[in-house]
Motif scaffolding. Sequence first.
Motif, PDB file in Angstrom:
ATOM      1  N   SER B 180      13.565 -23.923   8.868  1.00 26.48           N
ATOM      2  CA  SER B 180      13.723 -22.676   9.610  1.00 26.48           C
ATOM      3  C   SER B 180      14.379 -22.976  10.947  1.00 26.48           C
ATOM      4  O   SER B 180      13.807 -23.713  11.764  1.00 26.48           O
ATOM      5  N   GLY B 181      15.568 -22.425  11.150  1.00 28.15           N
ATOM      6  CA  GLY B 181      16.301 -22.709  12.384  1.00 28.15           C
ATOM      7  C   GLY B 181      16.532 -24.196  12.518  1.00 28.15           C
ATOM      8  O   GLY B 181      16.971 -24.849  11.568  1.00 28.15           O
ATOM      9  N   ASP B 182      16.181 -24.745  13.677  1.00 27.72           N
ATOM     10  CA  ASP B 182      16.380 -26.188  13.847  1.00 27.72           C
ATOM     11  C   ASP B 182      15.110 -26.979  13.546  1.00 27.72           C
ATOM     12  O   ASP B 182      14.975 -28.121  13.959  1.00 27.72           O
ATOM     13  N   GLY B 183      14.184 -26.401  12.801  1.00 26.14           N
ATOM     14  CA  GLY B 183      12.944 -27.117  12.493  1.00 26.14           C
ATOM     15  C   GLY B 183      12.348 -26.669  11.173  1.00 26.14           C
ATOM     16  O   GLY B 183      13.079 -26.391  10.217  1.00 26.14           O
ATOM     17  N   TYR B 184      11.034 -26.600  11.136  1.00 26.31           N
ATOM     18  CA  TYR B 184      10.329 -26.256   9.907  1.00 26.31           C
ATOM     19  C   TYR B 184       9.218 -25.242  10.191  1.00 26.31           C
ATOM     20  O   TYR B 184       8.513 -25.363  11.192  1.00 26.31           O
ATOM     21  N   GLN B 185       9.069 -24.302   9.274  1.00 27.29           N
ATOM     22  CA  GLN B 185       7.998 -23.307   9.402  1.00 27.29           C
ATOM     23  C   GLN B 185       6.898 -23.638   8.392  1.00 27.29           C
ATOM     24  O   GLN B 185       7.174 -23.791   7.195  1.00 27.29           O
ATOM     25  N   ILE B 186       5.669 -23.752   8.900  1.00 28.78           N
ATOM     26  CA  ILE B 186       4.550 -24.063   8.002  1.00 28.78           C
ATOM     27  C   ILE B 186       4.259 -22.848   7.119  1.00 28.78           C
ATOM     28  O   ILE B 186       4.481 -21.695   7.539  1.00 28.78           O
ATOM     29  N   CYS B 187       3.788 -23.088   5.885  1.00 28.30           N
ATOM     30  CA  CYS B 187       3.601 -21.972   4.949  1.00 28.30           C
ATOM     31  C   CYS B 187       2.473 -21.044   5.416  1.00 28.30           C
ATOM     32  O   CYS B 187       1.565 -21.462   6.140  1.00 28.30           O
ATOM     33  N   GLU B 188       2.550 -19.827   4.958  1.00 27.91           N
ATOM     34  CA  GLU B 188       1.618 -18.798   5.420  1.00 27.91           C
ATOM     35  C   GLU B 188       0.167 -19.136   5.053  1.00 27.91           C
ATOM     36  O   GLU B 188      -0.761 -18.893   5.834  1.00 27.91           O
ATOM     37  N   ASP B 189      -0.023 -19.706   3.869  1.00 25.74           N
ATOM     38  CA  ASP B 189      -1.389 -20.063   3.459  1.00 25.74           C
ATOM     39  C   ASP B 189      -2.035 -21.014   4.452  1.00 25.74           C
ATOM     40  O   ASP B 189      -3.192 -20.862   4.820  1.00 25.74           O
ATOM     41  N   LEU B 190      -1.288 -22.029   4.864  1.00 25.06           N
ATOM     42  CA  LEU B 190      -1.844 -22.987   5.828  1.00 25.06           C
ATOM     43  C   LEU B 190      -2.014 -22.335   7.197  1.00 25.06           C
ATOM     44  O   LEU B 190      -3.006 -22.548   7.887  1.00 25.06           O
ATOM     45  N   ARG B 191      -1.022 -21.562   7.581  1.00 26.29           N
ATOM     46  CA  ARG B 191      -1.055 -20.930   8.899  1.00 26.29           C
ATOM     47  C   ARG B 191      -2.300 -20.051   9.063  1.00 26.29           C
ATOM     48  O   ARG B 191      -2.901 -19.982  10.118  1.00 26.29           O
ATOM     49  N   SER B 192      -2.678 -19.443   7.957  1.00 28.16           N
ATOM     50  CA  SER B 192      -3.838 -18.550   8.043  1.00 28.16           C
ATOM     51  C   SER B 192      -5.150 -19.288   7.761  1.00 28.16           C
ATOM     52  O   SER B 192      -6.216 -18.680   7.727  1.00 28.16           O
ATOM     53  N   SER B 193      -5.061 -20.586   7.555  1.00 31.60           N
ATOM     54  CA  SER B 193      -6.293 -21.315   7.207  1.00 31.60           C
ATOM     55  C   SER B 193      -7.007 -21.875   8.429  1.00 31.60           C
ATOM     56  O   SER B 193      -8.126 -22.362   8.330  1.00 31.60           O
ATOM     57  N   VAL B 194      -6.366 -21.837   9.577  1.00 30.71           N
ATOM     58  CA  VAL B 194      -6.962 -22.426  10.788  1.00 30.71           C
ATOM     59  C   VAL B 194      -7.150 -21.340  11.849  1.00 30.71           C
ATOM     60  O   VAL B 194      -6.258 -20.518  12.069  1.00 30.71           O
ATOM     61  N   GLU B 195      -8.315 -21.358  12.479  1.00 27.74           N
ATOM     62  CA  GLU B 195      -8.583 -20.439  13.596  1.00 27.74           C
ATOM     63  C   GLU B 195      -8.259 -21.165  14.898  1.00 27.74           C
ATOM     64  O   GLU B 195      -8.792 -22.247  15.153  1.00 27.74           O
TER      65      GLU B 195
END
Lengths: 209, 280
Positions: B180-195
């Motif tokens: 994503s752009g000049d880097g990487y976007q973590i997947c939504e499942d992981l993104r929503s797994s951490v508070e």
Amino acid sequence: MPFIKKNNPTIDSYEHEHSRDLNELAIQLADGNPVIRRGAALNLAQHQDASEILVDRLKQDNDTSVRDAILTTLISLGDSFAVIGLVECLRSEDAALRNEVVDAMKQLPEKVAPIMNSLLVDSNSDVRIFAVNILESLRHLQVETWLDRVIEDDPHINVCATAVDLLGEVSTSTSRAALIHLRSRFPDEPYICFAVNLALKRIGEDKGT
Amino acid sequence: MKKIIISEDDFQKFREFFYRKVGISFENDKRYFVDKRLIERIELTGANDFSDYFIMLRFEASGQELQQLINVMTINETYFFREEYQFKCLVNSILDEITRNKKDTSPIRIWCVPSSSGEEAYSIAIYLLEHWPGMAKWDVEIISSDIDSVMIERAQRGHYSSRSVQYLPATLLTKYFKPSGDGYQICEDLRSSVEFTCVNLMDSVEMRAYRKFDVIFCRNLLIYFDDLSRRLAAETFFDALNPNGFVCLGYSESMSRISSLFRVRKFPEAIVYQKPGVDL
């Protein structure tokens, strides 16, 4: 994915019950539940005049986690009542408490320094040994001077042995004369001779001098 | 524009204030680092000089400027799978012991502090998914906290540079990230797994909300604290953990030098620290 997420962490109702009032905290400090005593001990850090209450509790509490919290708060307060109280605990029969207090006093270099001279000439040789133990990691410029004085003057071999052990780690050439003098005071004590020679070797002096 | 200068007295005054608020004490060798950031904040807030700024900092009810200052004064360098041996220890040793001793089926709670931009917490999530069979049976709750609110926002966004993901195996990068752009976007499942939460470890009131954890990762933070702040942090971790819970510190850090509250546990992969059971 079996990860679960709650909303922001919330405070349990029990946790809300911690008081901020000195008198209430003093009562909680004697509670039967060590968790409540710990909480009270940590909250007493907000009260500048809490050291005496904390020291009284420290002397009688058997729970290590409560004593640890009390010591943390006493270090934080660091007033003369705290330091005097800690010194009193050095005379305790409870070896674990004495060790905990030695560790706490190491973290109060500026407060402990003014009383170090008197601790190092205390009439009780055990207290003098604990004082040397405190010097082990006391961040203070005078540590070597104090240790030199111990090995020059202290009549008790165990106190001198503890001090020379430490000098083996921290001494510089300024300790040379005191080290040689110590060896001459206890010529028949193999350990003292060994430790002096080791210390001299580490500071680059001739052990046979 | 008037040149702003931080005097020795200003530095000492600021150092004491920051230490009382945050627990981080800047030594004289950090003077350049501190002065530079202080001057930036003084200029950005439109204060005339240090005194002007310091009065505003001390008496501002909202605490917003203090938060901004914390954000620029704290260090946030990390990357995915940093000090991986501890994650191996988590999945090979620690979690099995925790689940063996658990008396109910409540979730396993893991706390990462400081969170920085989230790499550690997401690394743990990935490691659990990839290497811990217990995920089939147990729910896991990961909370990741930092004093820096900008870092928390960045962690929640989950967008990382190539440098940040450089130690991730290619298969995992493909599996859990998208370019994503000049880097990487973590997947939504992981993104929503951490508070992610913003906290100050030195704030005992805030810390009361952090309880009943099974494992705490606190790596490369305590090295920035002085002896008393380290000790206070140890007290916080003790209260935050369940009996027999674990603390994992950074490679160069030792709880034994800070507090006698925890016992040392030597696992094949790492040395960690454990809160004793009911009787200490």
